[in-house]
Scaffold this active site. Structure first.
Site, PDB file in Angstrom:
ATOM      1  N   LYS A  40       0.625  -1.191   0.214  1.00 12.65           N
ATOM      2  CA  LYS A  40       0.147  -0.455   0.321  1.00 12.65           C
ATOM      3  C   LYS A  40       0.849   1.311  -0.377  1.00 12.65           C
ATOM      4  O   LYS A  40       2.243   1.517  -0.018  1.00 12.65           O
ATOM      5  CB  LYS A  40      -0.908   0.136   1.754  1.00 12.65           C
ATOM      6  CG  LYS A  40       0.134   0.070   2.545  1.00 12.65           C
ATOM      7  CD  LYS A  40      -1.867  -0.111   3.864  1.00 12.65           C
ATOM      8  CE  LYS A  40      -0.338   0.315   5.195  1.00 12.65           C
ATOM      9  NZ  LYS A  40      -1.305  -1.496   5.888  1.00 12.65           N
ATOM     10  N   HIS A 167      -6.406  -7.083  13.594  1.00  7.40           N
ATOM     11  CA  HIS A 167      -5.079  -6.822  13.533  1.00  7.40           C
ATOM     12  C   HIS A 167      -4.402  -6.243  14.901  1.00  7.40           C
ATOM     13  O   HIS A 167      -5.175  -5.918  15.497  1.00  7.40           O
ATOM     14  CB  HIS A 167      -4.874  -5.119  12.930  1.00  7.40           C
ATOM     15  CG  HIS A 167      -3.775  -4.853  11.552  1.00  7.40           C
ATOM     16  ND1 HIS A 167      -2.868  -5.419  10.753  1.00  7.40           N
ATOM     17  CD2 HIS A 167      -3.443  -3.262  12.032  1.00  7.40           C
ATOM     18  CE1 HIS A 167      -1.983  -4.732  11.133  1.00  7.40           C
ATOM     19  NE2 HIS A 167      -2.331  -3.805  11.643  1.00  7.40           N
ATOM     20  N   TYR A 267      15.055  30.787   3.302  1.00  6.72           N
ATOM     21  CA  TYR A 267      14.361  31.268   3.654  1.00  6.72           C
ATOM     22  C   TYR A 267      14.947  31.933   5.315  1.00  6.72           C
ATOM     23  O   TYR A 267      14.840  30.665   6.357  1.00  6.72           O
ATOM     24  CB  TYR A 267      12.637  30.888   4.067  1.00  6.72           C
ATOM     25  CG  TYR A 267      12.108  30.347   2.663  1.00  6.72           C
ATOM     26  CD1 TYR A 267      12.141  31.497   1.863  1.00  6.72           C
ATOM     27  CD2 TYR A 267      12.513  29.462   2.382  1.00  6.72           C
ATOM     28  CE1 TYR A 267      11.836  31.231   0.575  1.00  6.72           C
ATOM     29  CE2 TYR A 267      12.174  29.186   0.889  1.00  6.72           C
ATOM     30  CZ  TYR A 267      11.480  30.752  -0.612  1.00  6.72           C
ATOM     31  OH  TYR A 267      11.139  30.209  -1.608  1.00  6.72           O
ATOM     32  N   CYS A 314      14.577  24.052   1.792  1.00  3.11           N
ATOM     33  CA  CYS A 314      12.702  24.445   1.023  1.00  3.11           C
ATOM     34  C   CYS A 314      11.846  24.007   0.334  1.00  3.11           C
ATOM     35  O   CYS A 314      11.538  22.462   0.718  1.00  3.11           O
ATOM     36  CB  CYS A 314      13.536  25.301   0.504  1.00  3.11           C
ATOM     37  SG  CYS A 314      14.884  27.073   0.583  1.00  3.11           S
ATOM     38  N   MET A 315      11.434  24.057  -0.577  1.00  2.00           N
ATOM     39  CA  MET A 315      10.547  23.467  -1.245  1.00  2.00           C
ATOM     40  C   MET A 315      10.787  21.949  -1.886  1.00  2.00           C
ATOM     41  O   MET A 315      10.537  20.916  -2.394  1.00  2.00           O
ATOM     42  CB  MET A 315       9.091  23.629  -2.032  1.00  2.00           C
ATOM     43  CG  MET A 315       7.554  22.560  -2.279  1.00  2.00           C
ATOM     44  SD  MET A 315       6.704  23.488  -2.665  1.00  2.00           S
ATOM     45  CE  MET A 315       5.796  23.957  -1.662  1.00  2.00           C
TER      46      MET A 315
HETATM   47  C1  LIG Z   1      -0.106  -1.766   7.030  1.00  2.00           C
HETATM   48  C2  LIG Z   1      -1.451  -3.113   7.041  1.00  2.00           C
HETATM   49  C3  LIG Z   1      -0.359  -4.324   7.328  1.00  2.00           C
HETATM   50  C4  LIG Z   1       1.603  -4.657   7.387  1.00  2.00           C
HETATM   51  O1  LIG Z   1       1.577  -3.664   8.501  1.00  2.00           O
HETATM   52  P1  LIG Z   1       3.837  -3.739   8.864  1.00  2.00           P
HETATM   53  O2  LIG Z   1       3.524  -3.243  10.165  1.00  2.00           O
HETATM   54  O3  LIG Z   1       3.545  -2.408   7.566  1.00  2.00           O
HETATM   55  O4  LIG Z   1       3.896  -4.865   8.485  1.00  2.00           O
HETATM   56  C5  LIG Z   1      -0.848  -5.445   7.709  1.00  2.00           C
HETATM   57  N1  LIG Z   1      -2.356  -5.283   8.360  1.00  2.00           N
HETATM   58  C6  LIG Z   1      -3.175  -4.228   8.138  1.00  2.00           C
HETATM   59  C7  LIG Z   1      -4.346  -4.770   8.375  1.00  2.00           C
HETATM   60  C8  LIG Z   1      -2.714  -3.212   7.539  1.00  2.00           C
HETATM   61  O5  LIG Z   1      -3.188  -2.668   7.245  1.00  2.00           O
END
Ligand SMILES: *Cc1c(COP(=O)(O)O)cnc(C)c1O
Length: 380
Positions: A40, A167, A267, A314-315
């Site tokens: 992701k 999770h 800046y 800076c940017m």
């Molecule tokens: C992002 C995510 C992971 C990966 O987590 P890490 O700590 O980067 O290994 C696993 N499960 C879910 C649901 C996540 O959103």
């Protein structure tokens, strides 16, 4: 023309290191456990498509993303492996999700109905993984309601539960009782499924820290993100496994100036040369992921020597003071993250300095920098 000929600032991504990190992590698993590579946020800033290909080559079984657009990018890039959305999408996206064979996390009745409708109209069966909230209180069906929820979905045609997952909020905190409580709740829910004849399919819970620190959470699959990039969620996993950082960030010097004592830089003139000084300019700034809060606090490597960053970041550019005795010229390579001449600057150190985590620093370098991907050893 090479991307590096259009811009003198770039991120180098070592896909071979991605493969070796995955091999190391897979070595922790029991035989038969699946490995999901989480790509992701454009592969945590490393390039989702390239990392996905390298991960699959290294034996990852599945890929994880956060948004429908991220999943579509991978499908458009030719990735055919199972692809998981780790949270629900807007119900309106269900037809697209079914069409592109994206496996979804599911935890609401509304989304279940939309998915079933889309699947029925395309005459397909859409797989989903039930997300169970065991205490993090982010997303998911509450653990004690999970079995009833699954039974309530039985009337919906066209969707099939392929897995069940949760999770952890504190997998990187050793001996944490709330982690144990989450795991207990998850096990209790699976036991309840067993009593009621519900097949959970692929059971998964472990993120990177749980994969590294808690083998009892591996179940049928682990979901590793940060670790495949050679980074860590906290100090507790550093030193437990040997992982290789994947990303380096570099830029070429665009200007070298001699400053008289007292002259200011950038800046707001937050830095004045305390003595005659040599100052080099690098064409990389906060829009590329260098934290502005690190102004006057970070360093870069030039000629293998540490140079203090001076004045506000800076940017699009930043300046560094070149120590006496270092020869510097326009076009010289500077390292913002990575190694040069035996010295190293890490994302970890930048995260500590910026009071954040490796994840956020790595994602930050994903925005505008040109990426140069070095191939995996296997495809070279
Ligand atoms: C992002 C995510 C992971 C990966 O987590 P890490 O700590 O980067 O290994 C696993 N499960 C879910 C649901 C996540 O959103």
């Amino acid at each position: 023309m090479l991307p590096r000929d259009r811009r003198w600032a770039w991120a180098e991504i070592d896909l071979g290191a991605v493969g070796r990190n995955i091999a190391t992590l897979k070595g922790l698993l029991s035989p038969g456990a699946l490995f999901m590579a989480v790509v992701k946020a454009d592969g945590y800033g490393h390039g989702a498509l390239e990392v996905a290909r390298a991960a699959l080559l290294a034996g990852a079984d599945r890929l994880g993303v956060a948004t429908v657009d991220e999943a579509l990018c991978l499908r458009e890039g030719g990735v055919t492996a199972p692809l998981h959305l780790l949270s629900e999408a807007p119900p309106a996206a269900a037809p697209l999700i079914v069409e592109r064979s994206i496996t979804v996390a599911l935890h609401s009745e509304e989304f279940a109905r939309a998915l079933a409708r889309a699947a029925a109209s395309q005459r397909r069966v859409a797989p989903f993984h039930l997300k169970i909230d065991t205490g993090m209180n982010r997303i998911g069906v509450k653990a004690e309601e999970a079995a009833d929820f699954v039974v309530s979905l039985r009337g919906l045609p066209g969707i099939a539960m392929e897995g069940v997952f949760t999770h952890f909020a504190t997998a990187d905190v050793p001996g944490d009782w709330e982690f144990d409580r989450q795991l207990d709740r998850f096990r209790a829910t699976l036991a309840e499924f067993g009593r009621r004849g519900i097949d959970p399919g692929i059971v998964h819970a472990a993120n990177s820290p749980a994969t590294i620190l808690h083998p009892e959470t591996h179940f049928g699959m682990v979901r590793c993100g940060i670790a495949i990039y050679g980074l860590h969620s906290a100090d507790t996993t550093r030193g437990v496994v040997e992982l290789e950082p994947v990303m380096s960030v570099k830029a070429s010097v665009t200007r070298v100036a001699r400053l008289a004592m007292g002259e200011g830089v950038s800046y707001g003139f937050t830095w004045h040369a305390p003595a005659p000084a040599t100052v080099a300019t690098l064409p990389i700034g906060y829009a590329d992921g260098v934290r502005r809060s690190l102004s006057n606090r970070m360093g870069v490597l030039i000629g293998g020597r540490l140079c203090r960053q001076v004045g506000r970041v800076c940017m699009d550019q930043l300046m560094v003071e070149v120590p006496r005795g270092v020869d510097v010229a326009v076009g010289d390579e500077a390292v913002i993250v990575g190694t040069q001449g035996g010295s190293a600057l890490t994302i970890e150190a930048q995260a500590a300095l910026a009071d954040t985590i490796d994840y956020e620093i790595a994602c930050g370098y994903g925005s505008r920098l040109v990426r140069v991907h070095h191939p995996s050893a296997d495809v070279r």
